[in-house]
Motif scaffolding. Sequence first.
Motif, PDB file in Angstrom:
ATOM      1  N   UNK A  20     -53.665 -11.151 -19.522  1.00 12.76           N
ATOM      2  CA  UNK A  20     -53.639  -9.849 -20.196  1.00 12.76           C
ATOM      3  C   UNK A  20     -53.962  -8.680 -19.267  1.00 12.76           C
ATOM      4  N   UNK A  21     -54.670  -8.949 -18.175  1.00 10.33           N
ATOM      5  CA  UNK A  21     -55.018  -7.867 -17.242  1.00 10.33           C
ATOM      6  C   UNK A  21     -54.008  -7.729 -16.111  1.00 10.33           C
ATOM      7  N   UNK A  22     -52.936  -8.528 -16.137  1.00  8.89           N
ATOM      8  CA  UNK A  22     -51.954  -8.517 -15.052  1.00  8.89           C
ATOM      9  C   UNK A  22     -50.789  -7.575 -15.389  1.00  8.89           C
ATOM     10  N   UNK A  23     -50.662  -6.449 -14.671  1.00  3.76           N
ATOM     11  CA  UNK A  23     -49.536  -5.537 -14.919  1.00  3.76           C
ATOM     12  C   UNK A  23     -48.200  -6.240 -14.713  1.00  3.76           C
ATOM     13  N   UNK A  24     -47.180  -5.751 -15.398  1.00  4.80           N
ATOM     14  CA  UNK A  24     -45.851  -6.356 -15.311  1.00  4.80           C
ATOM     15  C   UNK A  24     -45.260  -6.098 -13.922  1.00  4.80           C
ATOM     16  N   UNK A  25     -44.846  -7.166 -13.255  1.00  2.58           N
ATOM     17  CA  UNK A  25     -44.214  -7.064 -11.940  1.00  2.58           C
ATOM     18  C   UNK A  25     -42.725  -7.348 -12.059  1.00  2.58           C
ATOM     19  N   UNK A 295     -50.772 -23.179 -14.214  1.00  2.00           N
ATOM     20  CA  UNK A 295     -50.138 -22.154 -13.375  1.00  2.00           C
ATOM     21  C   UNK A 295     -51.170 -21.550 -12.415  1.00  2.00           C
ATOM     22  N   UNK A 296     -50.803 -21.457 -11.128  1.00  2.00           N
ATOM     23  CA  UNK A 296     -51.750 -20.976 -10.107  1.00  2.00           C
ATOM     24  C   UNK A 296     -52.174 -19.530 -10.355  1.00  2.00           C
ATOM     25  N   UNK A 297     -51.210 -18.657 -10.629  1.00  2.00           N
ATOM     26  CA  UNK A 297     -51.506 -17.238 -10.814  1.00  2.00           C
ATOM     27  C   UNK A 297     -50.735 -16.697 -12.015  1.00  2.00           C
ATOM     28  N   UNK A 298     -51.264 -16.886 -13.225  1.00  2.00           N
ATOM     29  CA  UNK A 298     -50.564 -16.384 -14.422  1.00  2.00           C
ATOM     30  C   UNK A 298     -50.210 -14.904 -14.279  1.00  2.00           C
ATOM     31  N   UNK A 299     -49.012 -14.557 -14.708  1.00  2.00           N
ATOM     32  CA  UNK A 299     -48.487 -13.206 -14.501  1.00  2.00           C
ATOM     33  C   UNK A 299     -47.605 -12.794 -15.680  1.00  2.00           C
ATOM     34  N   UNK A 300     -47.284 -11.487 -15.701  1.00  2.00           N
ATOM     35  CA  UNK A 300     -46.243 -10.941 -16.568  1.00  2.00           C
ATOM     36  C   UNK A 300     -45.154 -10.366 -15.672  1.00  2.00           C
ATOM     37  N   UNK A 301     -43.907 -10.712 -15.956  1.00  2.00           N
ATOM     38  CA  UNK A 301     -42.802 -10.300 -15.092  1.00  2.00           C
ATOM     39  C   UNK A 301     -41.707  -9.575 -15.878  1.00  2.00           C
ATOM     40  N   UNK A 302     -41.107  -8.556 -15.233  1.00  2.00           N
ATOM     41  CA  UNK A 302     -39.800  -8.040 -15.640  1.00  2.00           C
ATOM     42  C   UNK A 302     -38.789  -9.012 -15.039  1.00  2.00           C
ATOM     43  N   UNK A 303     -38.043  -9.705 -15.870  1.00  2.00           N
ATOM     44  CA  UNK A 303     -37.145 -10.755 -15.394  1.00  2.00           C
ATOM     45  C   UNK A 303     -35.705 -10.423 -15.781  1.00  2.00           C
ATOM     46  N   UNK A 304     -34.788 -10.557 -14.846  1.00  2.00           N
ATOM     47  CA  UNK A 304     -33.365 -10.395 -15.162  1.00  2.00           C
ATOM     48  C   UNK A 304     -32.932 -11.552 -16.063  1.00  2.00           C
ATOM     49  N   UNK A 305     -32.284 -11.238 -17.177  1.00  2.00           N
ATOM     50  CA  UNK A 305     -31.757 -12.294 -18.035  1.00  2.00           C
ATOM     51  C   UNK A 305     -30.793 -13.141 -17.209  1.00  2.00           C
TER      52      UNK A 305
END
Length: 441
Positions: A20-25, A295-305
Amino acid sequence: MGLATFKGGVHPYEGKELSESKPVQTLLPKGDLVFPMSQHIGAPAVPLVKKGDTVLAGQKIAEAGGFVSSPVICSVSGKVKAIEPRRVASGAMVNSIIVENDGEYTMAEGIGADRDPSALSKQEIRDIVKEAGIVGLGGAGFPTHVKLTPKDESKIDYIIVNGAECEPYLTSDYRLMLEEPEKIVGGLKVILQLFDNAKGVIGIENNKPEAIKKMEELVKDEPRIEVCTLLTKYPQGGERSLIYAVTGRRLNSSLLPADVGVIVDNVDTVDAIYMAVCKSTPLMRRVVTVTGDAVAEPQNFHVKIGTNFQELVDAAGGFKTEPEKCLAGGPMMGMSLFTLDIPVTKTNSALTCFTKDAVAASRETPCIRCGKCVSVCPSHIVPVMMMDAALKNDCEKFEKLNGMECVECGSCSFICPAKRPLTQAFKEMRKTVAANRRKKA
């Protein structure tokens, strides 16, 4: 006045602190992109390209196959390598367009151009949403232009933006509300242009105080928009639960939300509407949470479909230990995966990976008729009796017990001390009953 909620539900471990504290990359794909023709409820899309064609980011590569369908938009520039069946998260093989990414991300003409929504007619807005390939991004994948075209638009008096994100571990919607709140409010204002008698309500669970604060600040001078703080409880974000919590109106399987004067859209869907209508940008990306104790480093990502799931894991630092269970989605409603060689589609908002498979490790024992499953069911049906019908494959009894009202939320399975696979049994029974109904029709 208490927090808005519904009767029933459960309180599973949230797990949101992992991401929850990880900005979207932004995650740019490395391999080929796979675009399945079925990424939504309704008829599959129909390819508009062929092998060898050059395509651009933002280009429509498949047309809607019917009214309840949605176009598919290419998320990269490159060349069409093939059109062939590829596996998706459900395990099914789906006809797909495979695009070799050239790494240039050259945009089709007009993509990203500013547009004034107030200068558009209602039909123009609906056409833009359709052409942008937008579907429900909360998981169901119902084509959004259809949802925005009810039989009688004058009877719609609530537009509910679903920011509950009640599914454990998922934080993609939360990060969107923190990082792109103006787009969400802007998208809601676009929808309100379509419905003269409606007010907008943004529903957010009270475990997201920062998101509530940010949204309330943004809408304080908007007379048609308010924020509704919801009690943190699963499945608060389920469509029926949310509608009841916000409006007090009840919905069953024979009704659509529009039948009770309501339209519900997920925050990411509303964000996508803003981008399509105001920024001439079709749906090319998803915000995806990659999380779980494996998962080693949980994240939020902008992902290309179209991006491969394995690339999501790699971008999150790989696995700390080999997971026993990977889910497309969260632990309550996610689909168990046997391979990560599948593409991100419009309906994928998370990849959750666990070191231990708690479901497989639990041993089923006989029902003790404790009634816990009944007390937590948000649909107010009787899982213990429905399971008897399911074990006997008695479709008639299952229907008489209102089994088709099950929303497959998993609350009964979660609370069951005997660890019975209730939700899975009901899911199969509902499929069988639906198939039987189609045969009779």
